[in-house]
Scaffold this motif. Structure first.
Motif: not given
Length: 303
Positions: A205-234
């Motif tokens: 709810r907070r992220a979809n409302e554009g709350k800055e800290t929630a979006l920053e946390a989601l971006r960090r989470f997304g970066r970690i997860t995307a990099n993990y998916i990259f490793d799996l794809q290798v």
């Protein structure tokens, strides 16, 4: 003649979800009880709350659960969040109690089976299912088959280690500590300075409302997860990765994961590995149920 009905359970670290389903994977009725990870007695009591009222009208019981699951012998070698489980003959326990055929499968592999059967991976030869939950569920499809591994442990995505320089195995170093639903909420808790975690509904709810800290946390989470998916794809070189679990229903999550995965593949030189297509599981929270049912239908136990 009416359709066959089956009692299907998805045992998770937070909830045990149940459903009455027909052989075509249609869900007729849903049930849910809170998980108690403290003991075998507590687990079996939770299962009984769901199974007992419907056992007489069911043709069989299908179970999805975390851990290393020997689906051929019906034994849970481990149980994920249910840390007391070691070599538990879950199938024979349930068959003796309810006098019905029972099949069991690892939750990640069940999700992969569902998506490969009639879902988001139906039309691809090689794919990966990545399930966000209390931990990370995983399932690998190769040549249209769910890969079990030599010890039924292929696709245990939660257990990959983040920092390779840490001595010995430590739970705090598992990728699931940051790349699961709990991990996302923990990242937000740390970044926001809150004493207690919010739940996933409130976070998004907070992220979809554009709350800055929630979006920053989601971006960090997304970066970690995307990099993990990259490793799996290798290692795996799949065509498509399908994400599932409760938070996969949030379009903002898929958007950010795709953006971060694009960044991972934005290199100054050509890579041998190809960026996989990243999509949402067709069945979301129901993938484990559908895959568990498929395991029972394919078990040869039904009359």
């Amino acid at each position: 003649m009416g359709k066959m009905k089956f009692c299907v359970l998805d045992i998770g670290g937070t909830f045990i979800k149940g459903a009455i389903m027909d052989e075509n994977s249609n869900i007729i009725e849903r049930m849910k009880v809170k998980s108690d990870c403290s003991s075998l007695e507590a687990l079996l009591s939770g299962l009984d709350e769901i199974i007992a009222p419907v056992a007489e009208s069911a043709e069989g019981i299908a179970v999805s659960m975390p851990g290393k699951i020997d689906c051929e012998k019906g034994i849970a070698r481990t149980g994920g969040a249910f840390t007391f489980i070691k070599d538990l003959p879950i199938v024979s326990i349930l068959e003796e109690k309810y006098h019905l055929p029972v099949a069991v499968e690892n939750d990640g592999k069940a999700a992969a089976s569902a998506e490969n059967w009639i879902g988001a991976l139906k039309d691809v030869k090689n794919g990966l299912v990545f399930i966000f939950g209390t931990g990370i569920g995983g399932g690998i499809i190769m040549n249209n088959q769910v890969i079990k591994g030599s010890h039924f442990a292929a696709g245990e995505l939660s257990l990959c280690l983040m920092n390779k320089d840490v001595e010995g195995f430590q739970y705090s170093n598992m990728i699931s500590m940051v790349s699961s639903t709990n991990g996302l909420l923990g990242i937000y808790q740390t970044m926001s300075g809150m004493e207690e975690k919010v739940d996933g509904v409130e976070f998004f709810r907070r992220a979809n409302e554009g709350k800055e800290t929630a979006l920053e946390a989601l971006r960090r989470f997304g970066r970690i997860t995307a990099n993990y998916i990259f490793d799996l794809q290798v290692v795996l070189d799949v065509d498509r990765v399908a994400i599932g679990g409760g938070i996969s229903e949030q379009p903002l999550l898929l958007q950010i994961l795709n953006e971060e995965l694009d960044k991972a593949y934005d290199t100054p030189f050509p890579l041998p590995c190809v960026r996989p297509q990243l999509v949402k599981c067709r069945f979301g929270n129901d993938a484990n149920l559908i895959g568990a049912l498929k395991g029972l239908l394919d078990s040869g136990k039904l009359r």
